[in-house]
Write a protein that holds these residues in place. Structure first.
Motif, PDB file in Angstrom:
ATOM      1  N   PRO A  83      17.040  -9.002  11.839  1.00 15.98           N
ATOM      2  CA  PRO A  83      15.697  -8.782  11.285  1.00 15.98           C
ATOM      3  C   PRO A  83      15.773  -7.871  10.068  1.00 15.98           C
ATOM      4  CG  PRO A  83      16.011  -7.568  13.345  1.00 15.98           C
ATOM      5  CD  PRO A  83      17.183  -8.475  13.195  1.00 15.98           C
ATOM      6  N   LEU A  84      15.004  -8.249   9.045  1.00 17.15           N
ATOM      7  CA  LEU A  84      14.979  -7.430   7.832  1.00 17.15           C
ATOM      8  C   LEU A  84      14.147  -6.186   8.088  1.00 17.15           C
ATOM      9  CD1 LEU A  84      14.366 -10.248   5.207  1.00 17.15           C
ATOM     10  CD2 LEU A  84      16.497  -9.024   5.635  1.00 17.15           C
ATOM     11  N   PRO A  85      14.507  -5.077   7.459  1.00 13.44           N
ATOM     12  CA  PRO A  85      13.690  -3.876   7.624  1.00 13.44           C
ATOM     13  C   PRO A  85      12.293  -4.103   7.094  1.00 13.44           C
ATOM     14  CG  PRO A  85      15.295  -3.618   5.847  1.00 13.44           C
ATOM     15  CD  PRO A  85      15.644  -4.875   6.549  1.00 13.44           C
ATOM     16  N   ALA A  86      11.308  -3.489   7.748  1.00 13.66           N
ATOM     17  CA  ALA A  86       9.926  -3.647   7.301  1.00 13.66           C
ATOM     18  C   ALA A  86       9.775  -3.118   5.883  1.00 13.66           C
ATOM     19  CB  ALA A  86       9.000  -2.876   8.246  1.00 13.66           C
ATOM     20  N   ARG A  87       9.058  -3.907   5.096  1.00 14.29           N
ATOM     21  CA  ARG A  87       8.867  -3.514   3.711  1.00 14.29           C
ATOM     22  C   ARG A  87       7.838  -2.400   3.631  1.00 14.29           C
ATOM     23  NH1 ARG A  87       7.066  -7.746  -0.898  1.00 14.29           N
ATOM     24  NH2 ARG A  87       7.106  -6.259  -2.593  1.00 14.29           N
ATOM     25  N   ALA A  88       8.182  -1.358   2.931  1.00 10.53           N
ATOM     26  CA  ALA A  88       7.269  -0.222   2.816  1.00 10.53           C
ATOM     27  C   ALA A  88       6.001  -0.648   2.087  1.00 10.53           C
ATOM     28  CB  ALA A  88       7.952   0.920   2.060  1.00 10.53           C
ATOM     29  N   GLN A  89       4.862  -0.273   2.650  1.00 10.01           N
ATOM     30  CA  GLN A  89       3.590  -0.612   2.023  1.00 10.01           C
ATOM     31  C   GLN A  89       3.311   0.365   0.888  1.00 10.01           C
ATOM     32  OE1 GLN A  89       1.855  -3.236   2.626  1.00 10.01           O
ATOM     33  NE2 GLN A  89       2.926  -3.949   4.446  1.00 10.01           N
ATOM     34  N   ALA A  90       2.704  -0.172  -0.176  1.00  6.28           N
ATOM     35  CA  ALA A  90       2.365   0.667  -1.319  1.00  6.28           C
ATOM     36  C   ALA A  90       1.277   1.660  -0.925  1.00  6.28           C
ATOM     37  CB  ALA A  90       1.891  -0.201  -2.477  1.00  6.28           C
ATOM     38  N   THR A  91       1.395   2.879  -1.376  1.00 10.75           N
ATOM     39  CA  THR A  91       0.364   3.875  -1.129  1.00 10.75           C
ATOM     40  C   THR A  91      -0.876   3.517  -1.944  1.00 10.75           C
ATOM     41  OG1 THR A  91       1.045   5.285  -2.968  1.00 10.75           O
ATOM     42  CG2 THR A  91       2.139   5.649  -0.839  1.00 10.75           C
ATOM     43  N   PRO A  92      -2.049   4.065  -1.577  1.00 13.01           N
ATOM     44  CA  PRO A  92      -3.249   3.795  -2.365  1.00 13.01           C
ATOM     45  C   PRO A  92      -3.064   4.128  -3.851  1.00 13.01           C
ATOM     46  CG  PRO A  92      -3.857   4.769  -0.282  1.00 13.01           C
ATOM     47  CD  PRO A  92      -2.360   4.817  -0.352  1.00 13.01           C
ATOM     48  N   ALA A  93      -2.458   5.275  -4.139  1.00  7.91           N
ATOM     49  CA  ALA A  93      -2.253   5.648  -5.539  1.00  7.91           C
ATOM     50  C   ALA A  93      -1.345   4.648  -6.249  1.00  7.91           C
ATOM     51  CB  ALA A  93      -1.674   7.058  -5.631  1.00  7.91           C
ATOM     52  N   ALA A  94      -0.304   4.167  -5.552  1.00  9.53           N
ATOM     53  CA  ALA A  94       0.616   3.207  -6.152  1.00  9.53           C
ATOM     54  C   ALA A  94      -0.084   1.881  -6.449  1.00  9.53           C
ATOM     55  CB  ALA A  94       1.813   2.979  -5.242  1.00  9.53           C
ATOM     56  N   VAL A  95      -0.997   1.471  -5.561  1.00 13.11           N
ATOM     57  CA  VAL A  95      -1.763   0.239  -5.794  1.00 13.11           C
ATOM     58  C   VAL A  95      -2.555   0.352  -7.093  1.00 13.11           C
ATOM     59  CG1 VAL A  95      -3.674  -1.186  -4.938  1.00 13.11           C
ATOM     60  CG2 VAL A  95      -1.912  -0.383  -3.360  1.00 13.11           C
ATOM     61  N   ILE A  96      -3.233   1.480  -7.271  1.00 13.85           N
ATOM     62  CA  ILE A  96      -4.062   1.670  -8.461  1.00 13.85           C
ATOM     63  C   ILE A  96      -3.202   1.833  -9.710  1.00 13.85           C
ATOM     64  CG2 ILE A  96      -5.784   3.165  -9.554  1.00 13.85           C
ATOM     65  CD1 ILE A  96      -6.736   1.337  -7.198  1.00 13.85           C
ATOM     66  N   GLU A  97      -2.101   2.551  -9.591  1.00  9.21           N
ATOM     67  CA  GLU A  97      -1.235   2.733 -10.758  1.00  9.21           C
ATOM     68  C   GLU A  97      -0.637   1.400 -11.210  1.00  9.21           C
ATOM     69  OE1 GLU A  97       1.357   5.772  -9.359  1.00  9.21           O
ATOM     70  OE2 GLU A  97      -0.119   7.373  -9.693  1.00  9.21           O
TER      71      GLU A  97
END
Length: 204
Positions: A21-35
């Motif tokens: 199994p592949l490691p879970a992909r880290a979700q983008a933080t709210p700030a990263a989404v906006i940036e």
């Protein structure tokens, strides 16, 4: 038959073995989404004249579909009346609202004069939503505050409201007029008005 060399045998075994199994992909933080959204917006501004309003709309569509939850924004902007609208008409309104929202950004950000975006902070609200505060920095002019409200949808942070001038909820400001349009002619009246506004914005 000649024996296969050891290296191809090892490669074949690796290909046939059950994949780990592949490691879970880290979700983008709210700030990263906006940036990430602002980076695309800035690039569109720099190429605004070459793209034209329809080109800007085309570039923004997949980016906004990923960073914004336009379905949730449609429900929020309509308010309690949403539950009284038949499902087929709800879907038509989501499409019309989404097209209008994307066209609005394409129309507003129509040029570049040395602007830049700056994230100034992020805080968690009592609801669990996150508010990301940003500024549009303009040479020789006052910065413009653009704050984004993001909600967690199954591990993905997505925008559900935009605060113009920092404090004015764009969806709340639409609620009264949407209610009036629904009262005048139901979902069909609201959809037609959103389509009319979208067409006007995309005239260039």
């Amino acid at each position: 038959m000649h024996a296969l060399p050891r290296r191809p045998l090892l490669l074949l075994a690796a290909l046939l073995a059950p994949s780990a199994p592949l490691p879970a992909r880290a979700q983008a933080t709210p700030a990263a989404v906006i940036e990430g959204f602002n980076a695309t917006l800035l690039d569109i501004m720099k190429n605004a004249q070459r793209l034209g309003v329809r080109g800007r709309e085309g570039r923004l569509r997949p980016v906004m579909a990923q960073a914004f939850n336009l379905e949730a924004m449609t429900r929020i902007s309509i308010g309690p009346a949403w539950t009284q609208i038949p499902p087929a008409e709800q879907q038509a309104l989501i499409r019309a609202f989404s097209d209008w929202s994307i066209a609005t950004f394409a129309h507003r950000f129509d040029g570049y004069s040395g602007e830049s975006f700056q994230t100034t902070g992020e805080n968690t609200l009592q609801s669990g939503d996150r508010l990301v505060r940003t500024q549009l920095l303009r040479p020789r002019e006052e910065p413009v505050a653009l704050n984004y409200l993001l909600r967690d949808f199954g591990g993905a942070w997505r925008v559900v409201d935009v605060y113009l001038s920092g404090t004015v909820s764009e969806l709340a400001s639409r609620r009264a007029e949407f209610t009036t349009l629904l009262r005048e002619g139901g979902a069909a009246r609201l959809e037609a008005e959103l389509r009319r506004r979208t067409a006007t914005l995309l005239q260039g």
